[in-house]
Design a protein around this motif. Sequence first.
Motif, PDB file in Angstrom:
ATOM      1  N   UNK A 169      28.036  63.433  32.789  1.00  0.00           N
ATOM      2  CA  UNK A 169      28.109  62.468  31.690  1.00  0.00           C
ATOM      3  C   UNK A 169      26.783  61.738  31.534  1.00  0.00           C
ATOM      4  N   UNK A 170      26.159  61.368  32.669  1.00  0.00           N
ATOM      5  CA  UNK A 170      24.850  60.692  32.611  1.00  0.00           C
ATOM      6  C   UNK A 170      23.808  61.595  31.954  1.00  0.00           C
ATOM      7  N   UNK A 171      23.830  62.885  32.304  1.00  0.00           N
ATOM      8  CA  UNK A 171      22.886  63.839  31.713  1.00  0.00           C
ATOM      9  C   UNK A 171      23.141  63.986  30.215  1.00  0.00           C
ATOM     10  N   UNK A 172      24.417  64.054  29.832  1.00  0.00           N
ATOM     11  CA  UNK A 172      24.776  64.200  28.425  1.00  0.00           C
ATOM     12  C   UNK A 172      24.346  62.977  27.624  1.00  0.00           C
ATOM     13  N   UNK A 232      20.685  60.264  23.819  1.00  0.00           N
ATOM     14  CA  UNK A 232      19.821  59.114  23.549  1.00  0.00           C
ATOM     15  C   UNK A 232      18.420  59.569  23.155  1.00  0.00           C
ATOM     16  N   UNK A 233      17.891  60.560  23.862  1.00  0.00           N
ATOM     17  CA  UNK A 233      16.564  61.079  23.502  1.00  0.00           C
ATOM     18  C   UNK A 233      16.585  61.668  22.102  1.00  0.00           C
ATOM     19  N   UNK A 234      17.600  62.500  21.813  1.00  0.00           N
ATOM     20  CA  UNK A 234      17.719  63.076  20.472  1.00  0.00           C
ATOM     21  C   UNK A 234      17.876  61.976  19.413  1.00  0.00           C
ATOM     22  N   UNK A 235      18.707  60.981  19.715  1.00  0.00           N
ATOM     23  CA  UNK A 235      18.983  59.942  18.738  1.00  0.00           C
ATOM     24  C   UNK A 235      17.812  59.020  18.468  1.00  0.00           C
ATOM     25  N   UNK A 275      13.475  68.812  27.630  1.00  0.00           N
ATOM     26  CA  UNK A 275      14.239  68.095  28.657  1.00  0.00           C
ATOM     27  C   UNK A 275      15.672  67.777  28.208  1.00  0.00           C
ATOM     28  N   UNK A 276      15.894  67.260  26.979  1.00  0.00           N
ATOM     29  CA  UNK A 276      17.282  67.010  26.583  1.00  0.00           C
ATOM     30  C   UNK A 276      18.148  68.260  26.581  1.00  0.00           C
ATOM     31  N   UNK A 277      17.549  69.404  26.211  1.00  0.00           N
ATOM     32  CA  UNK A 277      18.337  70.636  26.206  1.00  0.00           C
ATOM     33  C   UNK A 277      18.678  71.066  27.632  1.00  0.00           C
ATOM     34  N   UNK A 313      26.929  60.257  19.076  1.00  0.00           N
ATOM     35  CA  UNK A 313      25.950  59.269  19.525  1.00  0.00           C
ATOM     36  C   UNK A 313      24.572  59.555  18.929  1.00  0.00           C
ATOM     37  N   UNK A 314      24.195  60.830  18.869  1.00  0.00           N
ATOM     38  CA  UNK A 314      22.893  61.228  18.329  1.00  0.00           C
ATOM     39  C   UNK A 314      22.696  60.739  16.889  1.00  0.00           C
ATOM     40  N   UNK A 315      23.557  61.131  15.922  1.00  0.00           N
ATOM     41  CA  UNK A 315      23.335  60.662  14.552  1.00  0.00           C
ATOM     42  C   UNK A 315      23.518  59.156  14.382  1.00  0.00           C
ATOM     43  N   UNK A 316      24.352  58.526  15.236  1.00  0.00           N
ATOM     44  CA  UNK A 316      24.516  57.079  15.148  1.00  0.00           C
ATOM     45  C   UNK A 316      23.224  56.369  15.526  1.00  0.00           C
ATOM     46  N   UNK A 317      22.565  56.839  16.568  1.00  0.00           N
ATOM     47  CA  UNK A 317      21.279  56.257  16.961  1.00  0.00           C
ATOM     48  C   UNK A 317      20.216  56.521  15.895  1.00  0.00           C
ATOM     49  N   UNK A 318      20.243  57.721  15.291  1.00  0.00           N
ATOM     50  CA  UNK A 318      19.324  57.999  14.194  1.00  0.00           C
ATOM     51  C   UNK A 318      19.558  57.029  13.035  1.00  0.00           C
ATOM     52  N   UNK A 319      20.822  56.805  12.728  1.00  0.00           N
ATOM     53  CA  UNK A 319      21.187  55.874  11.656  1.00  0.00           C
ATOM     54  C   UNK A 319      20.675  54.464  11.966  1.00  0.00           C
TER      55      UNK A 319
END
Length: 293
Positions: A8-11, A16-19, A221-223, A244-250
Amino acid sequence: MTAEFRGIAALLAACIVWGMSPVYYRALSHVPPLEVLTHRALWSLALFAVWLGLKGRLREVGQLLAGSGRWLLMLAAFTIAINWFGYISAIQAGRTVEASLGFYIFPLIVVLLGVVFFQERLELAKIVSVALAAAAVVLLTWGLGTAPWIALFLGSTFAIYAAIKKRLGAGPVVSITVETLLLAPLALFWLWQTARTGTGHFGEDFATSAMLAFSGVITAVPLMLFSYASRQVSMAAFGLTQYLNPTLQFLCATVIFREPFTGWHLGAFALIWAAVAVYSLAGLRWPGRAGMT
């Protein structure tokens, strides 16, 4: 610390990096998107190769290339390249809101592709979620006077990429290594051209050069983290973190970049979030995982 917790921490770290990546690519706005793309592909290829070498898995690259799916690999390489190019261009052009919308609707486009290409059943929850997403696109088109082409482009190309990856059935790190390897000759040729004409930005100053090289890190690294998490985390945990990714982008777009966010945007996103809620609460399998693994 359990394997599930580490997964879960890795995910979360990958998401977060992607977002937060829009902040990074916006800082590279002085570099043309195609040049950023070439560096992203080449530096990530180097990291993937090192990673697989340390794992003793480089032979899998040759095995995948020698297999019967070479045309699918070439199509995957082309699709992810134009998706990356579109994403970088959108961020640099100040269209991060639309980019985030694209990744919100991506799983819903995958639902349609699943029906068309994989004969998957269109259950009630899927019908409702897709209908809500379609209504959001229509609303935004009506309100702004133009379709959200960037969102549709990013969502569609990434959904097609996910469908191709499902057909390939290869692990994410090995397959993306092959895809970036296929892109490498074109990337090297483009960088040679920019160096020859004096239009390239690598070597212009330390900060720009370091950021272009580091774009490979925030790609690779994220992959790798995602790949690790996919073996440790339950599908329920994936479902809780998929947006989480698109929410952080938003949030990058609206809070950090202060991009315009009209009432039409609010209405469209409300419909999208409703579609997300229906889709997630129904306990449906997340298509993104199938696409990426």
